[in-house]
Write a protein that holds these residues in place. Structure first.
Motif, PDB file in Angstrom:
ATOM      1  N   CYS A 178       0.861  -1.181   0.000  1.00 32.11           N
ATOM      2  CA  CYS A 178       0.000   0.000   0.000  1.00 32.11           C
ATOM      3  C   CYS A 178       0.900   1.236   0.000  1.00 32.11           C
ATOM      4  O   CYS A 178       1.692   1.426   0.943  1.00 32.11           O
ATOM      5  N   ILE A 179       0.805   2.046  -1.035  1.00 32.31           N
ATOM      6  CA  ILE A 179       1.575   3.291  -1.102  1.00 32.31           C
ATOM      7  C   ILE A 179       0.690   4.416  -0.566  1.00 32.31           C
ATOM      8  O   ILE A 179      -0.403   4.650  -1.080  1.00 32.31           O
ATOM      9  N   HIS A 180       1.139   5.092   0.474  1.00 35.01           N
ATOM     10  CA  HIS A 180       0.317   6.097   1.159  1.00 35.01           C
ATOM     11  C   HIS A 180       0.331   7.423   0.402  1.00 35.01           C
ATOM     12  O   HIS A 180       1.103   7.614  -0.545  1.00 35.01           O
ATOM     13  N   SER A 181      -0.515   8.339   0.843  1.00 36.46           N
ATOM     14  CA  SER A 181      -0.728   9.589   0.099  1.00 36.46           C
ATOM     15  C   SER A 181       0.520  10.451   0.005  1.00 36.46           C
ATOM     16  O   SER A 181       0.665  11.235  -0.941  1.00 36.46           O
ATOM     17  N   ASP A 182       1.451  10.325   0.972  1.00 36.35           N
ATOM     18  CA  ASP A 182       2.683  11.119   0.905  1.00 36.35           C
ATOM     19  C   ASP A 182       3.673  10.567  -0.124  1.00 36.35           C
ATOM     20  O   ASP A 182       4.714  11.175  -0.381  1.00 36.35           O
ATOM     21  N   ARG A 183       3.358   9.405  -0.705  1.00 38.86           N
ATOM     22  CA  ARG A 183       4.196   8.726  -1.697  1.00 38.86           C
ATOM     23  C   ARG A 183       5.547   8.262  -1.138  1.00 38.86           C
ATOM     24  O   ARG A 183       6.393   7.768  -1.878  1.00 38.86           O
ATOM     25  N   LEU A 184       5.750   8.439   0.151  1.00 40.94           N
ATOM     26  CA  LEU A 184       6.994   8.019   0.803  1.00 40.94           C
ATOM     27  C   LEU A 184       6.764   6.798   1.691  1.00 40.94           C
ATOM     28  O   LEU A 184       7.608   5.909   1.771  1.00 40.94           O
ATOM     29  N   THR A 185       5.616   6.793   2.381  1.00 38.34           N
ATOM     30  CA  THR A 185       5.289   5.698   3.292  1.00 38.34           C
ATOM     31  C   THR A 185       4.721   4.530   2.497  1.00 38.34           C
ATOM     32  O   THR A 185       3.749   4.683   1.760  1.00 38.34           O
ATOM     33  N   VAL A 186       5.351   3.355   2.643  1.00 45.77           N
ATOM     34  CA  VAL A 186       4.894   2.148   1.942  1.00 45.77           C
ATOM     35  C   VAL A 186       4.791   1.025   2.969  1.00 45.77           C
ATOM     36  O   VAL A 186       5.748   0.756   3.703  1.00 45.77           O
ATOM     37  N   THR A 187       3.627   0.384   3.032  1.00 47.86           N
ATOM     38  CA  THR A 187       3.369  -0.642   4.040  1.00 47.86           C
ATOM     39  C   THR A 187       2.697  -1.861   3.405  1.00 47.86           C
ATOM     40  O   THR A 187       2.234  -1.813   2.269  1.00 47.86           O
ATOM     41  N   SER A 188       2.652  -2.936   4.184  1.00 41.03           N
ATOM     42  CA  SER A 188       1.847  -4.110   3.836  1.00 41.03           C
ATOM     43  C   SER A 188       1.043  -4.522   5.068  1.00 41.03           C
ATOM     44  O   SER A 188       1.556  -4.442   6.197  1.00 41.03           O
ATOM     45  N   PRO A 189      -0.212  -4.977   4.879  1.00 41.53           N
ATOM     46  CA  PRO A 189      -1.011  -5.429   6.029  1.00 41.53           C
ATOM     47  C   PRO A 189      -0.428  -6.712   6.602  1.00 41.53           C
ATOM     48  O   PRO A 189      -0.280  -7.707   5.892  1.00 41.53           O
ATOM     49  N   VAL A 190      -0.099  -6.690   7.883  1.00 38.51           N
ATOM     50  CA  VAL A 190       0.568  -7.854   8.471  1.00 38.51           C
ATOM     51  C   VAL A 190      -0.347  -9.073   8.457  1.00 38.51           C
ATOM     52  O   VAL A 190       0.110 -10.209   8.251  1.00 38.51           O
ATOM     53  N   LEU A 191      -1.652  -8.874   8.624  1.00 34.38           N
ATOM     54  CA  LEU A 191      -2.569 -10.016   8.607  1.00 34.38           C
ATOM     55  C   LEU A 191      -2.684 -10.642   7.216  1.00 34.38           C
ATOM     56  O   LEU A 191      -3.039 -11.809   7.092  1.00 34.38           O
ATOM     57  N   MET A 192      -2.383  -9.866   6.181  1.00 37.23           N
ATOM     58  CA  MET A 192      -2.365 -10.422   4.828  1.00 37.23           C
ATOM     59  C   MET A 192      -1.312 -11.521   4.723  1.00 37.23           C
ATOM     60  O   MET A 192      -1.544 -12.577   4.114  1.00 37.23           O
ATOM     61  N   TRP A 193      -0.150 -11.274   5.324  1.00 38.56           N
ATOM     62  CA  TRP A 193       0.916 -12.286   5.299  1.00 38.56           C
ATOM     63  C   TRP A 193       0.476 -13.551   6.043  1.00 38.56           C
ATOM     64  O   TRP A 193       0.731 -14.662   5.598  1.00 38.56           O
ATOM     65  N   VAL A 194      -0.176 -13.367   7.189  1.00 40.93           N
ATOM     66  CA  VAL A 194      -0.613 -14.525   7.979  1.00 40.93           C
ATOM     67  C   VAL A 194      -1.682 -15.306   7.212  1.00 40.93           C
ATOM     68  O   VAL A 194      -1.646 -16.540   7.141  1.00 40.93           O
ATOM     69  N   LYS A 195      -2.630 -14.574   6.629  1.00 35.43           N
ATOM     70  CA  LYS A 195      -3.705 -15.240   5.884  1.00 35.43           C
ATOM     71  C   LYS A 195      -3.150 -15.962   4.654  1.00 35.43           C
ATOM     72  O   LYS A 195      -3.625 -17.044   4.280  1.00 35.43           O
ATOM     73  N   ALA A 196      -2.128 -15.382   4.026  1.00 35.03           N
ATOM     74  CA  ALA A 196      -1.494 -16.038   2.878  1.00 35.03           C
ATOM     75  C   ALA A 196      -0.842 -17.353   3.304  1.00 35.03           C
ATOM     76  O   ALA A 196      -0.892 -18.353   2.564  1.00 35.03           O
ATOM     77  N   LEU A 197      -0.237 -17.380   4.495  1.00 33.49           N
ATOM     78  CA  LEU A 197       0.358 -18.623   4.995  1.00 33.49           C
ATOM     79  C   LEU A 197      -0.728 -19.667   5.233  1.00 33.49           C
ATOM     80  O   LEU A 197      -0.583 -20.832   4.840  1.00 33.49           O
ATOM     81  N   ASP A 198      -1.833 -19.253   5.882  1.00 37.19           N
ATOM     82  CA  ASP A 198      -2.965 -20.174   6.052  1.00 37.19           C
ATOM     83  C   ASP A 198      -3.414 -20.732   4.703  1.00 37.19           C
ATOM     84  O   ASP A 198      -3.636 -21.939   4.549  1.00 37.19           O
ATOM     85  N   MET A 199      -3.524 -19.847   3.733  1.00 33.13           N
ATOM     86  CA  MET A 199      -4.053 -20.220   2.426  1.00 33.13           C
ATOM     87  C   MET A 199      -3.139 -21.210   1.700  1.00 33.13           C
ATOM     88  O   MET A 199      -3.594 -22.203   1.129  1.00 33.13           O
ATOM     89  N   ILE A 200      -1.837 -20.970   1.762  1.00 30.95           N
ATOM     90  CA  ILE A 200      -0.926 -21.851   1.020  1.00 30.95           C
ATOM     91  C   ILE A 200      -0.841 -23.228   1.675  1.00 30.95           C
ATOM     92  O   ILE A 200      -0.753 -24.258   0.990  1.00 30.95           O
ATOM     93  N   LEU A 201      -0.925 -23.284   3.002  1.00 34.11           N
ATOM     94  CA  LEU A 201      -0.907 -24.580   3.686  1.00 34.11           C
ATOM     95  C   LEU A 201      -2.191 -25.358   3.414  1.00 34.11           C
ATOM     96  O   LEU A 201      -2.166 -26.587   3.265  1.00 34.11           O
ATOM     97  N   GLU A 202      -3.324 -24.646   3.336  1.00 34.53           N
ATOM     98  CA  GLU A 202      -4.585 -25.302   3.000  1.00 34.53           C
ATOM     99  C   GLU A 202      -4.558 -25.842   1.563  1.00 34.53           C
ATOM    100  O   GLU A 202      -5.083 -26.924   1.285  1.00 34.53           O
ATOM    101  N   LYS A 203      -3.930 -25.094   0.653  1.00 29.76           N
ATOM    102  CA  LYS A 203      -3.792 -25.580  -0.726  1.00 29.76           C
ATOM    103  C   LYS A 203      -2.959 -26.865  -0.761  1.00 29.76           C
ATOM    104  O   LYS A 203      -3.280 -27.822  -1.476  1.00 29.76           O
ATOM    105  N   MET A 204      -1.886 -26.895   0.022  1.00 27.69           N
ATOM    106  CA  MET A 204      -1.046 -28.092   0.083  1.00 27.69           C
ATOM    107  C   MET A 204      -1.821 -29.278   0.657  1.00 27.69           C
ATOM    108  O   MET A 204      -1.742 -30.399   0.149  1.00 27.69           O
ATOM    109  N   LYS A 205      -2.580 -28.989   1.713  1.00 23.53           N
ATOM    110  CA  LYS A 205      -3.380 -30.042   2.350  1.00 23.53           C
ATOM    111  C   LYS A 205      -4.404 -30.611   1.368  1.00 23.53           C
ATOM    112  O   LYS A 205      -4.572 -31.833   1.247  1.00 23.53           O
TER     113      LYS A 205
END
Length: 315
Positions: free
Chosen positions: A34-61
Motif C-alpha cells: 500500500c503506497i500512502h498519500s505522501d508517496r513516501l510511506t509504503v506498508t503491507s497489512p501484516v494479517l495479509m501475510w498470515v492469511k497467505a500462509l494459512d491459504m498456502i498450507l490449505e492448498k497443500m493439504k
C-alpha cells in the motif's frame, strides 16, 4: 508467498504460491503493498501475510501433500520490513487453537497493523538523527555495515517511537518480515539472524551484537524487544504443535533460522565459490563473498549467512 518442497537430492517435489493482490483482494494491495498519500510511506497489512500462509498450507493439504515427511523447514523474506507484536501476544501465538486458521487467532496481536517495508522512504529525519548521534555517516557504516538508510528497520522503529510513543510502549517484540514468518512456525518469537540483522543499522557486524549507541539513538528499551541475534544456519527448535495438529507435521520437524532475500541469494550461490553474483530481481543487486570488508558510504556490508566469520558485500 511461495512454497517449495525438495527431497534429499534437492529435487523439487512440490511448488505453489499465493498472489497477494489476486488471491487476497480484501487487503486492497497493489504489488502486495500500500503506497500512502505522501508517496513516501509504503506498508503491507501484516494479517495479509498470515492469511497467505494459512491459504498456502490449505492448498497443500487439499492437494494431498504429506506434511509428516517434512524434516526441516526454513525460509527467506524481504529485508528491512518490520512487524510489531503487541504486549501479551506471545501467549496467543503459543496457544493458538488448531481449529482456527492462524490469522483469526492473531488478528488482535499487532500494535501496528500495516508494517513498514523495504520500499518505505519516510524516515529521512530519523536517518540524519541516527548518523548525528553516533558520530557521522562513516562511523555508522563502520559499526553497522551501512550508513543510515530510510528503509532500514532501526529507522522505521525510531519513526514509530517518535510519532506514536504509546504504540511503541504497547509493543513487546519487533520482528523482521522473515523472522516473523519463522515465529509463526515456531509458535514463539524467533530470533533475527546475523545476516539480515546487519541490514537494520542496529547490529555491530564485527561482534555480532546489537550496538548500544544505535539502539539508544532509535528508541528506549529496544534491545529487549529485539531478542538475541543468531547465526543464519541456527536450528531454532521444533515446529509448533499447532501445525502438527492442523496439518499433520511431525513433531520432530525442525525450524531453521529464516533470513533476508539477499542473504538467501548468497546461500543459493555458495556452491559456486570464487564468483561475484548479480541478482536481477525487484532490486538489481551485485553481491560478493569477502574476508576483510571496508564499509563505505555507498553499498552495504552484511554478515555472511553461510560462514559467520566472513562477510557479504552488496551493491
Amino acid at each position: 508467498l511461495k512454497v517449495i518442497a525438495i527431497d534429499e537430492q534437492l529435487r523439487v517435489i512440490y511448488e505453489d504460491n499465493v498472489h497477494f493482490d489476486k488471491d487476497l483482494p480484501e487487503f486492497k494491495t497493489q504489488g502486495g503493498v500500500c503506497i500512502h498519500s505522501d508517496r513516501l510511506t509504503v506498508t503491507s497489512p501484516v494479517l495479509m501475510w498470515v492469511k497467505a500462509l494459512d491459504m498456502i498450507l490449505e492448498k497443500m493439504k487439499s492437494s494431498g501433500f504429506n506434511f509428516s515427511q517434512v524434516r526441516a523447514l526454513s525460509g527467506a523474506g524481504q529485508q528491512h520490513g518490520s512487524v510489531y507484536w503487541k504486549k501479551g501476544s506471545i501467549q496467543i501465538l503459543k496457544n493458538a487453537s488448531s481449529e482456527l486458521p492462524l490469522h483469526q487467532s492473531l488478528k488482535g496481536c499487532f500494535s501496528v497493523s500495516n508494517s513498514p517495508i523495504w520500499m518505505d522512504s519516510s524516515t529521512a529525519s530519523q536517518c540524519r538523527a541516527l548518523e548525528k548521534a553516533v558520530g557521522g555517516a562513516q562511523h555508522l557504516a563502520s559499526v553497522t555495515g551501512s550508513r543510515a538508510y530510510e528503509r532500514f528497520t532501526g529507522n522505521q522503529i525510531a519513526k514509530i517511537y517518535s510519532q506514536n510513543p504509546e504504540v511503541y510502549k504497547q509493543t513487546e517484540r519487533f520482528d523482521s518480515v522473515y523472522s516473523f514468518a519463522a515465529s509463526l512456525f515456531l509458535g514463539t518469537y524467533a530470533p533475527i539472524d546475523y545476516s539480515d540483522g546487519s541490514g537494520m543499522n542496529l547490529l555491530q557486524i564485527w561482534e555480532k551484537t546489537w550496538s548500544k549507541s544505535c539502539l539508544d539513538a532509535c528508541a528506549p528499551g529496544l534491545e529487549e524487544r529485539l531478542g538475541c541475534p543468531v547465526p543464519s544456519h541456527s536450528v531454532l527448535g521444533p515446529i509448533s504443535p499447532y501445525y502438527c495438529q492442523r496439518y499433520g507435521f511431525s513433531p520432530g520437524c525442525k525450524i531453521v533460522a529464516f533470513t533476508g532475500d539477499n542473504p538467501g541469494e548468497m546461500i543459493n550461490c555458495a556452491r559456486f565459490s570464487g564468483y561475484d553474483y548479480i541478482s536481477l530481481g525487484t532490486s538489481d543487486t551485485l553481491f560478493l563473498w569477502i574476508q576483510e570488508p571496508t564499509p563505505a558510504l555507498e553499498g552495504h556490508i552484511l554478515c555472511n549467512p553461510v560462514d559467520s566469520q566472513t562477510y557479504m558485500a552488496l551493491l
